[in-house]
Scaffold this motif. Sequence first.
Motif, short mmCIF file in Angstrom:
data_model
loop_
_atom_site.label_atom_id
_atom_site.label_comp_id
_atom_site.label_asym_id
_atom_site.label_seq_id
_atom_site.Cartn_x
_atom_site.Cartn_y
_atom_site.Cartn_z
N LYS A 246 -5.59 -0.73 3.32
CA LYS A 246 -5.42 0.11 2.13
C LYS A 246 -6.02 1.50 2.34
O LYS A 246 -5.39 2.51 2.01
CB LYS A 246 -6.07 -0.57 0.93
N ALA B 74 3.00 6.18 4.06
CA ALA B 74 2.05 7.23 4.37
C ALA B 74 2.61 8.58 3.95
O ALA B 74 3.81 8.79 3.91
CB ALA B 74 1.76 7.24 5.88
N ARG C 88 -3.86 3.63 4.45
CA ARG C 88 -2.49 3.76 3.93
C ARG C 88 -1.46 3.31 4.97
O ARG C 88 -0.51 4.03 5.30
CB ARG C 88 -2.23 5.20 3.48
N PHE D 228 0.81 -1.20 0.00
CA PHE D 228 0.00 0.00 0.00
C PHE D 228 0.85 1.27 0.00
O PHE D 228 0.33 2.37 -0.08
CB PHE D 228 -0.94 0.01 1.21
#
Length: 364
Positions: A90, A18, A93, A15
């Motif tokens: 997901k 961040a 994040r 994913f």
Amino acid sequence: MRANANKNKRRRTQFGPAKNSKQRLYGAVDLGTNNCRLLIAKPMGFGFRFTSSFSRIVRLGEGLNASGRLSDKAIDRTISALSVCAAKLKELRVVKSRSIATEACRRAENCDAFIDRIDRETGLSFETISYEEEARLALLGCQSLLTDGLPYALVFDIGGGSTELTWARRNQVNGFEILDVLSLPFGVVTLAEGCERPDIDRPEYENMVSEIASHLPPFCQRNKIHKQVGDGQVQMLGTSGTVTTLGAVHLNLPRYSRSLIDGLELDFGSLDRATQMLSRLDYKRRAEVPCIGKERAELVVPGCAILEAIRRSWPVGKLSVADRGLREGMLMELMADDGVPIVGNPAERTHLEADAKPPPNKVH
């Protein structure tokens, strides 16, 4: 059974990172014989704060004892739950995560095919861990609750398909090192499936306790646990749905509250009373007890039998209740890998005074 060969693969999820490094989120998925659980958290001080969680009873190990395989229905239920976990990871994040499977997958003939299907349908990369790794992660996640200052700890995790007992010694940096681990082939699901009916009478309950207790002496003898218990050098801690449920019953909670259970201290007399109350009820009335319900009504008494075998073998007199374990241990390691200085969260509650009297249990 296979496990991910390279743990560094967990350093970055599919994913991506961040956007704000100060708000890095970490995830942990624990797939057991009975439950699928997810925790997502961010570092906070020397611990972490939960930002999202998910738990669903999937009964992955249903029928495993008889067939040696995970059933199609159990797999479908589990994939559905894991799809929710993947979506949450997901959506938020999550920058790093780890996903583990335990006893049901260790025993199932079709585990590898199941793990492959999880990867294809959810994108989650699972590893089937050993019971030693399971015990290590549980201790890591719980050890901040071992606050009595005693040199030894007996930590147990009553699962759906097995029970892990860990004998540990306090080290020089206020943590614990594992001295020995015992994995028992008894869990709440496997014991419940071995019963002809959900209502367990007293002779059947005592037979359960005796059978479980018969597996404990070698572990006790090689570690001289009785001597340390007799000398008052041992703290006992339990992490499982059984002990958290008994804590909720003891407090007569109308609904489960982690803040009231995590870190709760229960003496053995209180555990006896809660166990006796539940074992006297039939399945229907147990299901009506707050914090139990239909999904746990047939599992709680087998769990009490496992706990009673442990308590009779090592009469420490009290235990600490942990509503934490594998997932918290995984989160701590993921954060530590990123250089986060972390020692774990304190208890969610201040433990009750030894002479505090809970309100009477009422079952309608």
